[in-house]
Design a protein around this motif. Sequence first.
Motif, short mmCIF file in Angstrom:
data_model
loop_
_atom_site.label_atom_id
_atom_site.label_comp_id
_atom_site.label_asym_id
_atom_site.label_seq_id
_atom_site.Cartn_x
_atom_site.Cartn_y
_atom_site.Cartn_z
N TYR A 9 13.91 -5.70 11.95
CA TYR A 9 14.79 -5.63 13.55
C TYR A 9 15.98 -4.75 13.15
CZ TYR A 9 15.36 -7.56 17.63
OH TYR A 9 15.88 -7.99 19.40
N GLU A 10 16.48 -4.71 12.61
CA GLU A 10 17.58 -3.90 12.27
C GLU A 10 17.50 -2.07 11.83
OE1 GLU A 10 21.33 -4.37 12.54
OE2 GLU A 10 20.10 -5.74 14.13
N VAL A 57 20.23 1.90 8.13
CA VAL A 57 20.68 1.51 9.47
C VAL A 57 21.75 -0.01 8.21
CG1 VAL A 57 21.59 -0.40 10.88
CG2 VAL A 57 20.07 1.60 11.39
N ALA A 77 8.88 -5.90 19.72
CA ALA A 77 9.60 -4.40 19.27
C ALA A 77 8.82 -3.72 19.27
CB ALA A 77 11.55 -4.61 18.64
N TYR A 82 11.60 3.74 6.61
CA TYR A 82 12.70 2.94 6.96
C TYR A 82 13.43 2.87 5.67
CZ TYR A 82 12.11 2.40 11.51
OH TYR A 82 11.12 2.86 13.53
N ARG A 91 16.59 0.09 15.12
CA ARG A 91 18.13 0.66 15.32
C ARG A 91 18.33 2.47 14.56
NH1 ARG A 91 22.51 -1.17 15.03
NH2 ARG A 91 22.90 -2.25 13.49
N THR A 92 17.63 2.35 13.81
CA THR A 92 17.93 3.29 13.66
C THR A 92 17.70 4.91 14.50
OG1 THR A 92 17.07 2.86 11.24
CG2 THR A 92 17.21 5.31 11.35
N PRO A 93 18.60 6.20 14.37
CA PRO A 93 18.51 6.65 15.61
C PRO A 93 17.89 7.79 14.77
CG PRO A 93 21.27 6.55 14.46
CD PRO A 93 19.77 5.74 13.98
#
Length: 389
Positions: free
Chosen positions: A280-281, A45, A74, A240, A284-286
């Motif tokens: 945090y971003e 992301v 989260a 990630y 959001r990785t699909p």
Amino acid sequence: MPSYARALGGVPDCPLDRVEELLRGSGHADPIGLHRGRTVFGPGVRSRTLGSGEFGFAPDEQAPPGGVPALRAALARAATARRRSAVGPEQVLVTRGATHALAAALHAILREGDEVLVLSPQWLFATGLIRAAGGVPREVPVFLELGAARGFDFAGAVERAVAPRTRAIYFNSPNNPTGYRLDGSRLGALADLAERHDLWLIADNSYESYDFTREGFLDIAAVGATTARTLSLHSFSTTYAMPDARAGCLISPPVLTEPLAKWARYPRRSVSTAAQCAVYEALRTPREELDRRRDHAAAAGWLADSTLEVPHTKASGGLYTFLDLSAWGDDGRFVHRCAQAGVGLAPGRVFGAHCGNRARLCFTAAPWQRVAEAIERINKIYGEGIDEH
């Protein structure tokens, strides 16, 4: 002259740095480094600047010692889904990678002289971190045996190693360096053993997103009644593909939240707010993208397995295969010869005292074509060594 602590006196410098030196001196303009654990992926992301209203902290503000509350919440939600039992944000400690997470866990639970059973082969820095925390590492060879012998008594081997000073069991699955993955039955046996002997379980889940099996990854904290004794380590560098962030987390039982909060506050203070923002971003990785990366790694593992002429472990997860050099010679000579040919491998002995005739290959550290080229050179060197013998 004043004395100084010698907790790491018996721990050698990182051997991978020596491999880097050999590659630089090999004369190859573009060597193929398969000695370090890495992937060809970039972050899933694209990072964006989060406002303080969304994240709670601006990137240039200092974060709290345990982590930014929005990120801890989260991560707690993700852990709750993974474990199928409630995990509160206070149980999540944001760390400077899995290394810091393991150090924090060990300092929180060990007293001077306590022993930690290390299921071996193991991540190369695990035993040094145990010594640095005042503990005594006891390697228990299991992963090579599990891969080679269907009837291997896994639970018996671990239980026979338990002694009066044993305090915890450390393991990582999928395993670095063998690629072996502990299934539910073996995790259950480990959970039962820990219950009988009242031991902590330290689960290094760095390769959780690279489990190639149909069943998929299973955290031991979701097995039986282990949540009260399990400390789970997670690496965002691996999951990630963001090693520059140097971020990870430790999820602990409620009873350890206070000592871990102190450990976070005093030696390290806090993890970079900008790095936490990036994590945090990254959350959001699909799922589809993470699955694509897992499938790519599995295909790279298949390529290595099908083309290597050196005996090796078959990976059911992770990023590695462990070469068996017992018919050729020791790991140092083989690693040196490969480096001269422009290929980097990690010497086996750093992954366990019983692994001096092994070498680790990371099959995701370069594009497939380059990995195939490296394996061709490795096969040639191995064959020449066999002929010499």
